[in-house]
Design a protein around this motif. Structure first.
Motif, short mmCIF file in Angstrom:
data_model
loop_
_atom_site.label_atom_id
_atom_site.label_comp_id
_atom_site.label_asym_id
_atom_site.label_seq_id
_atom_site.Cartn_x
_atom_site.Cartn_y
_atom_site.Cartn_z
N GLY A 1 21.29 -11.99 84.10
CA GLY A 1 20.05 -12.50 84.69
C GLY A 1 20.25 -13.78 85.49
N VAL A 2 21.49 -14.22 85.64
CA VAL A 2 21.79 -15.46 86.36
C VAL A 2 22.28 -15.10 87.77
N PRO A 3 21.88 -15.87 88.80
CA PRO A 3 22.34 -15.54 90.16
C PRO A 3 23.85 -15.76 90.32
N THR B 1 29.10 -17.92 77.73
CA THR B 1 28.60 -19.27 77.96
C THR B 1 27.17 -19.22 78.51
N ILE B 2 26.97 -18.31 79.45
CA ILE B 2 25.63 -18.16 80.06
C ILE B 2 24.62 -17.69 79.02
N ALA C 1 19.41 -24.32 83.95
CA ALA C 1 19.61 -23.39 85.08
C ALA C 1 21.10 -23.27 85.37
N ILE C 2 21.55 -22.05 85.62
CA ILE C 2 22.97 -21.78 85.87
C ILE C 2 23.12 -20.91 87.11
N THR C 3 24.14 -21.21 87.92
CA THR C 3 24.48 -20.39 89.08
C THR C 3 26.00 -20.19 89.07
N VAL C 4 26.44 -19.03 89.54
CA VAL C 4 27.86 -18.69 89.45
C VAL C 4 28.42 -18.24 90.79
N VAL C 5 29.63 -18.68 91.09
CA VAL C 5 30.40 -18.13 92.21
C VAL C 5 31.62 -17.43 91.63
#
Ligand SMILES: Nc1nc2c(ncn2[C@@H]2O[C@H](COP(=O)(O)OP(=O)(O)OP(=O)(O)O)[C@@H](O)[C@H]2O)c(=O)[nH]1
Ligand SMILES: [Zn+2]
Ligand SMILES: [Zn+2]
Ligand SMILES: [Zn+2]
Length: 296
Positions: free
Chosen positions: A134-136, A104-105, A113-117
């Motif tokens: 490359g996504v935080p 998905t990313i 912009a995408i951020t993940v937990v």
């Protein structure tokens, strides 16, 4: 021996003590034999804990969930104010959550912009897989805990500071039970069911599929090799949640991903729109107040 109005505690032959609701098993009697099922979910607590009354269990659960809901409301307000679209991915272990997130990313990171937990009991393996795109990503280890809660996610927000109007993806701990009860402040829960798990899972774990807005039926590339009826799986899921949106996908081949990506982009658009609306409403309110002050 009675504990509370609904509970009922008794001692087994091996010396262990535990409690029941009235009804259920007891209604069917304690007659020996293999006939009849045992059901520990018929009491007010819908569960069973040795040595604890049903009323005490209900109280403890209500307290925990009430605290969680307070944090969840704060997270939701935080997302809404910033036009952030937050999704909570829930499933049993190994259904393909991280693989789906990576795909998905890779498909969306050029556009938004995408951020993940990442939630897991231990290790930061999944967060590392996300960071490789490359996504935080922030890993939350829950230790013995089997789900993320809204308080943990609130702290993650402070650390990650996701951008306005961005996509915020939460991978919950692999578990089909507890994550259903814990609102994290997300817009939607997304349940993943993989075709190796059996068509009956939505019926056996209804809370999870009822709490979800979307079900991703993953690993569809394996269907030719399995005795799995995808139509029946969908039918079972819709039995517990008639409003469920279902996408059949393969995270590894990429088949079916377009509809899922489209759903995300539409959801994010709507969330951005909500923020724009509240900003507009605020501007109108300020203008009105200024007009009233000027008239005085
Ligand atoms: N054939 C096939 N395998 C897949 C697919 N998606 C994931 N897998 C495989 O399934 C296994 C588990 O995938 P993960 O993405 O780690 O699953 P997860 O749900 O994140 O697992 P936990 O975080 O441990 O709960 C890996 O070996 C993946 O390669 C798919 O669409 N098709
Ligand atoms: Zn008993
Ligand atoms: Zn994972
Ligand atoms: Zn705190």
């Amino acid at each position: 021996m009675h504990a509370g109005d609904h509970g009922h505690v008794h001692r087994h032959a091996d010396g262990t003590v535990h409690s029941h609701a009235h009804g259920g098993e007891h209604a069917r009697g304690h007659a020996p034999g293999v006939g009849g099922d045992l059901d520990y979910g018929t009491g007010p607590a819908r569960a069973h804990a040795p040595g604890m009354s049903q009323s005490r269990m209900v109280q403890i659960e209500q307290d925990i969930l009430a605290k969680n809901n307070t944090y969840a409301r704060a997270n939701r307000a935080w997302f809404d104010e910033r036009g952030i679209f937050a999704l909570n991915l829930v499933s049993s272990p190994g259904s393909g959550k991280t693989t789906l997130l990576v795909k998905t990313i890779e498909a969306l990171r050029g556009k938004l912009a995408i951020t993940v937990v990442e939630g897991d009991q231990q290790t930061s393996v999944d967060a590392e897989r996300i960071r490789a795109t490359g996504v935080p990503a922030l890993q939350i280890n829950t230790g013995k805990g089997c789900h993320l809660d809204a308080h943990m996610v609130g702290h993650a927000l402070q650390r990650l500071q996701p951008a306005e109007a961005s996509l915020f993806l939460i991978e919950n701990v692999g578990n089909l039970v507890c994550p259903a009860a814990f609102d994290l402040g997300e817009q939607h829960k997304v349940a993943i069911l993989s075709v190796t798990e059996g068509e009956d899972k939505p019926l056996k774990y209804p809370d999870m599929f009822r709490a979800a807005e979307v079900m991703l039926l993953n690993k569809c590339d394996l269907l030719p090799y399995l005795d799995f009826n995808a139509d029946l799986a969908e039918e079972n899921a819709r039995k517990v949640n008639p409003k469920l949106t279902v996408f059949r996908v393969s995270a590894t081949s990429g088949d079916g991903m377009a509809a899922w990506l489209d759903w995300i982009e539409k959801g994010l658009e709507a969330q951005r729109g909500k923020r724009a609306e509240s900003v507009d409403a605020l501007k109108r309110r300020v203008a009105e107040l200024e007009r009233q002050l000027a008239a005085k």
